[in-house]
Design an enzyme around this catalytic site. Structure first.
Site, PDB file in Angstrom:
ATOM      1  CG  ASN A 133      -0.292   0.050   2.535  1.00 29.59           C
ATOM      2  OD1 ASN A 133       0.907   0.319   2.642  1.00 29.59           O
ATOM      3  ND2 ASN A 133      -1.036  -0.199   3.593  1.00 29.59           N
ATOM      4  CG  MET A 135       4.060   2.421   3.226  1.00 28.88           C
ATOM      5  SD  MET A 135       5.826   2.688   2.979  1.00 28.88           S
ATOM      6  CE  MET A 135       5.811   3.520   1.400  1.00 28.88           C
ATOM      7  CB  VAL A 265      -6.195 -22.139   2.535  1.00 29.77           C
ATOM      8  CG1 VAL A 265      -7.345 -22.869   3.224  1.00 29.77           C
ATOM      9  CG2 VAL A 265      -4.955 -22.139   3.428  1.00 29.77           C
ATOM     10  CG  HIS A 520      -8.934   2.182   1.052  1.00 26.03           C
ATOM     11  ND1 HIS A 520      -9.024   3.536   1.350  1.00 26.03           N
ATOM     12  CD2 HIS A 520      -7.611   1.912   0.904  1.00 26.03           C
ATOM     13  CE1 HIS A 520      -7.794   4.053   1.382  1.00 26.03           C
ATOM     14  NE2 HIS A 520      -6.922   3.093   1.105  1.00 26.03           N
TER      15      HIS A 520
END
Length: 579
Positions: A133, A135, A265, A520
């Protein structure tokens, strides 16, 4: 070759070189836990799926008890050198450490982009999106968390009760703030280093915003959440403070922490009583393993991947799962309620650039900026929109435009030609509280098939109306003394050239044409509908979700810090519920 095409070609060449350097020299691997040796049938106390902004925090806190064995599973590997050095962060997009998702074409919201879909950058490495990102350390507004408390009917989510978790994580490296009343809102001995930007070039811009009547504040992460300031960043000593660096590096040799990297996973398995008992995973695209959790499985794979995994495991909308032949374990609105912050970008050519470009120090943040939080209703205590005002030049403007935001070449070339030789203020004007909602659906039962991502951007027409109003409101900056003195020029987007500049029609066109996600994404496994207020998945047992997907409404700013707070809070929930 035009300027934008040439720039993108150069960036791709640099990315390729950085990839070769990272994969051959393993420059960062010494910082992180070694790859765990895990066999089919192994058993741990807890399994944490996803080593992102929350997952690294949870793994750290659970392994504070030396008797507890924790497996942290991450689909990606170690963050590359471009993640560590703030000056190289632009090269992380479209890299091997990016999931490189794109949205389903909606025929409306991305028409000035190439291609006309939303680029959805997500970190595929230890630290997740905290490793790629921009930061910015932004907690949000007390109103955000008090709203969560009302939705969940649980006062532990009120601002006064989540503030200690923000403080717990933080190691603010700024003695100036601790000398002020803002100091009580910050931590000094947490794992995550935070610094405040100090740049002389910002002073005259802050003065310009002050001239418009905005408060100039020292810190918007305390009790002054409205106004303009210099940003706080998840940086320390010239390096990015991802959750991998902050929360895993210091404990990389803990004997009870096992980290399985490059492992996808694919399913959570349940017993006949709907207890989550194990995960199914594929190591390095070849080795299939089933690993058992004695106590709990915590899914922290992020807003997109968590929703996909839960649906593949039988937790999600009944009709959708049954249409794919998936046995339904719990009929829940997984994938719904997806929210995002949308920006519409502006650019201003300022005065003549005073000096030639100097070599970049990769330990420095690429562009100094001024950040603002504005409520258009002066009686309102929380912001409607956020602005990032980057002070840069034509070359960096071209990079923002053509690569970071993938606008059409003709738009970026026009910006570049009109800004050459001048200082540039590049502005992201962010709609903080969108009404629009998106959703995620499975494309197939194959875990390697990316899900269908419907961003829903501007699906509620009020969002476009509000965003257009906010960029027009911000554009009042052109009336200030600074902008008049330097004969500043607002750069009109070629996509809206048929409208009269400054008209309502122009701003609406500009808002839509220059709209972009700032990544976001939250809400697909929300508290109150998919998980309870202690983040336990409804209808099953021993399964929790802790990441951005549990946020029921989006916060008033960047989401990384709130998600880290969720990780801290989740770790305490887990410890309390498994005494």
């Amino acid at each position: 070759m035009d300027a934008t095409s040439a720039l993108i070609s150069d960036i791709k060449c640099t990315q390729a070189a950085l990839t070769v350097i990272t994969t051959t020299l393993h420059l960062t691997s010494y910082l992180y836990p070694e790859q765990a040796v895990v066999s089919d049938g192994d058993v741990f106390d807890y399994i944490v799926v996803g080593a992102g902004s929350a997952g690294c925090v949870i793994a750290n806190r659970l392994t504070e008890d030396p008797r507890t064995r924790v497996l942290l599973v991450e689909a990606g590997g170690d963050p590359p050198i471009a993640s560590h050095l703030p000056g190289l962060m632009a090269y992380l997009k479209h890299s091997t450490e990016d999931w490189n998702y794109t949205s389903v074409y909606d025929g409306y919201s991305q028409q000035c982009h190439i291609p006309p879909v939303a680029d959805i950058t997500r970190g595929k490495m230890l630290g997740g999106c905290s490793s790629n990102n921009y930061m910015d350390y932004v907690r949000g507004d007390p109103h955000d968390f008090n709203t969560w408390a009302k939705i969940t009917k649980d006062d532990t989510w009120k601002y006064e009760n989540v503030l200690p978790y923000f403080i717990k994580s933080e190691r603010l490296e700024d003695p100036n703030i601790f000398k002020t009343p803002y100091g009580v809102f910050h931590g000094h001995d947490g794992y995550m280093g935070v610094t405040r930007q100090y740049a002389n070039v910002t002073h005259r811009y802050l003065k310009a915003f002050s001239e418009l009547g905005y408060k100039i504040v020292f810190d918007t992460n305390g009790n002054d959440t409205l106004g303009y300031t210099e940003p706080m960043l998840t940086m320390a000593d010239g390096y990015r403070q991802s959750t991998a660096t902050a929360f895993l590096t210091p404990i990389r040799t803990r004997p009870n922490l096992y980290v399985l990297k490059n492992t996808l996973v694919t399913k959570v398995n349940f017993d006949e009583n709907n207890n989550a008992i194990s995960i199914r995973a594929i190591q390095e695209n070849k080795k299939h393993v089933t690993i058992t959790a004695r106590k709990e499985i915590i899914v922290s794979a992020g807003t997109i991947n968590t929703a996909q995994l839960l649906m593949l495991s039988g937790i999600g909308p009944k009709n959708h799962l049954e249409s794919l032949g998936i046995k339904v374990i719990s009929d829940l609105p997984v994938g719904e309620n997806m929210q995002d912050h949308i920006t519409s970008n502006l650019a201003y050519a300022m005065g003549k650039k005073k000096s030639s470009k100097v070599p970049t120090n990769p330990h420095n943040y690429p562009s100094p900026s001024v950040v603002g939080y504005v409520a258009t209703n002066t009686s309102q205590s929380y912001p409607d929109y956020q602005t990032f005002n980057f002070i840069t030049d034509a070359d960096d403007l071209l990079s923002f435009c053509g690569f970071s935001y993938t606008y059409k070449n003709e738009i970026c070339n026009s910006f570049y030609e009109n800004a050459k030789g001048r200082e540039v203020m590049f502005v992201e004007t962010v709609l903080l509280h969108p009404k629009s909602r998106g959703r995620i659906l499975l494309r197939s039962v194959n875990p390697y098939d990316y899900p269908l991502i419907y961003t829903g951007h501007f699906s509620d027409p009020a969002d476009l109306d509000n965003l257009a109003a906010y960029i027009e409101h911000h554009n009042r900056i052109v009336t200030t003394s600074l902008f008049k003195e330097v004969n500043a020029k607002f750069l009109i987007t070629t996509g809206c050239a048929s409208y009269e500049p400054g008209s309502k029609e122009y701003w609406r066109c500009h808002a839509l044409c220059m709209a972009n996600s700032i990544y976001h994404y939250i809400g697909t496994c929300s508290m109150g509908s998919v998980v309870d207020s202690r983040l336990r998945v409804l209808g099953v047992h021993k399964l929790r979700v802790a990441d951005g997907s549990v946020l029921p409404t989006i916060t008033s700013g960047n989401t990384n810090a709130p998600i880290i707070m969720v990780g801290e809070k989740a770790a305490d929930f887990i410890k309390e519920d498994n005494k």
